[in-house]
Scaffold this motif. Sequence first.
Motif, PDB file in Angstrom:
ATOM      1  N   HIS A   1       0.846  -1.198   0.000  1.00 37.74           N
ATOM      2  CA  HIS A   1       0.000   0.000   0.000  1.00 37.74           C
ATOM      3  C   HIS A   1       0.879   1.244   0.000  1.00 37.74           C
ATOM      4  O   HIS A   1       1.919   1.279   0.647  1.00 37.74           O
ATOM      5  N   PHE A   2       0.464   2.270  -0.711  1.00 33.98           N
ATOM      6  CA  PHE A   2       1.285   3.472  -0.831  1.00 33.98           C
ATOM      7  C   PHE A   2       1.455   4.230   0.479  1.00 33.98           C
ATOM      8  O   PHE A   2       2.336   5.073   0.596  1.00 33.98           O
ATOM      9  N   LEU A   3       0.649   3.929   1.502  1.00 33.06           N
ATOM     10  CA  LEU A   3       0.813   4.566   2.803  1.00 33.06           C
ATOM     11  C   LEU A   3       1.502   3.661   3.837  1.00 33.06           C
ATOM     12  O   LEU A   3       1.721   4.073   4.967  1.00 33.06           O
TER      13      LEU A   3
ATOM     14  N   ARG B   1       3.184   7.684  -7.384  1.00 34.97           N
ATOM     15  CA  ARG B   1       1.880   7.036  -7.176  1.00 34.97           C
ATOM     16  C   ARG B   1       0.771   8.068  -6.908  1.00 34.97           C
ATOM     17  O   ARG B   1      -0.190   7.800  -6.202  1.00 34.97           O
ATOM     18  N   GLN B   2       0.931   9.224  -7.506  1.00 31.67           N
ATOM     19  CA  GLN B   2       0.025  10.340  -7.292  1.00 31.67           C
ATOM     20  C   GLN B   2      -1.448   9.989  -7.513  1.00 31.67           C
ATOM     21  O   GLN B   2      -2.317  10.443  -6.768  1.00 31.67           O
ATOM     22  N   GLU B   3      -1.717   9.198  -8.528  1.00 31.25           N
ATOM     23  CA  GLU B   3      -3.117   8.847  -8.828  1.00 31.25           C
ATOM     24  C   GLU B   3      -3.758   8.065  -7.681  1.00 31.25           C
ATOM     25  O   GLU B   3      -4.947   8.247  -7.397  1.00 31.25           O
ATOM     26  N   GLU B   4      -2.989   7.203  -7.019  1.00 30.45           N
ATOM     27  CA  GLU B   4      -3.525   6.462  -5.874  1.00 30.45           C
ATOM     28  C   GLU B   4      -3.850   7.408  -4.725  1.00 30.45           C
ATOM     29  O   GLU B   4      -4.888   7.268  -4.070  1.00 30.45           O
ATOM     30  N   PHE B   5      -2.968   8.357  -4.466  1.00 26.10           N
ATOM     31  CA  PHE B   5      -3.219   9.355  -3.426  1.00 26.10           C
ATOM     32  C   PHE B   5      -4.500  10.134  -3.733  1.00 26.10           C
ATOM     33  O   PHE B   5      -5.353  10.318  -2.870  1.00 26.10           O
ATOM     34  N   LYS B   6      -4.605  10.596  -4.961  1.00 26.91           N
ATOM     35  CA  LYS B   6      -5.760  11.410  -5.351  1.00 26.91           C
ATOM     36  C   LYS B   6      -7.055  10.610  -5.290  1.00 26.91           C
ATOM     37  O   LYS B   6      -8.086  11.131  -4.851  1.00 26.91           O
ATOM     38  N   ALA B   7      -7.010   9.362  -5.712  1.00 26.83           N
ATOM     39  CA  ALA B   7      -8.216   8.526  -5.671  1.00 26.83           C
ATOM     40  C   ALA B   7      -8.670   8.304  -4.230  1.00 26.83           C
ATOM     41  O   ALA B   7      -9.871   8.403  -3.926  1.00 26.83           O
TER      42      ALA B   7
END
Length: 112
Positions: free
Chosen positions: A22-24, A60-66
């Motif tokens: 997971h990105f976090l 992974r900007q798109e995952e953050f934004k989603a």
Amino acid sequence: MFSKGTIKEDGIDITIKNNPGHFLSPDDWDMVMKARFGKMSPGEYKKWYLNLIRDRWNTRQEEFKALAQEGMAKDIKLLCYCSSHSPYCHAKIAADFMNALVKKMRAAKTIA
């Protein structure tokens, strides 16, 4: 918006143990163990973790934004094993980061 939750609650598990991709999630067991056993200061851990998620923002900007979009529509708990009072809790740091992102995204929509 986002808040820290315990691993037994409904939400998104962002632990290195259960959801390492997971990105976090943290990506370094050594850092997690140093924090867990007080071998570094809470400030050092926070700085390390914020640098990690800022670096991930670049790829992974798109995952953050989603996820931020989801957080605009409902409350989301970011889950970890830390007690709610732990000064080392990455889920609390991540929730603060995501809430700041939500605020920026809302402000950008207001301006546009």
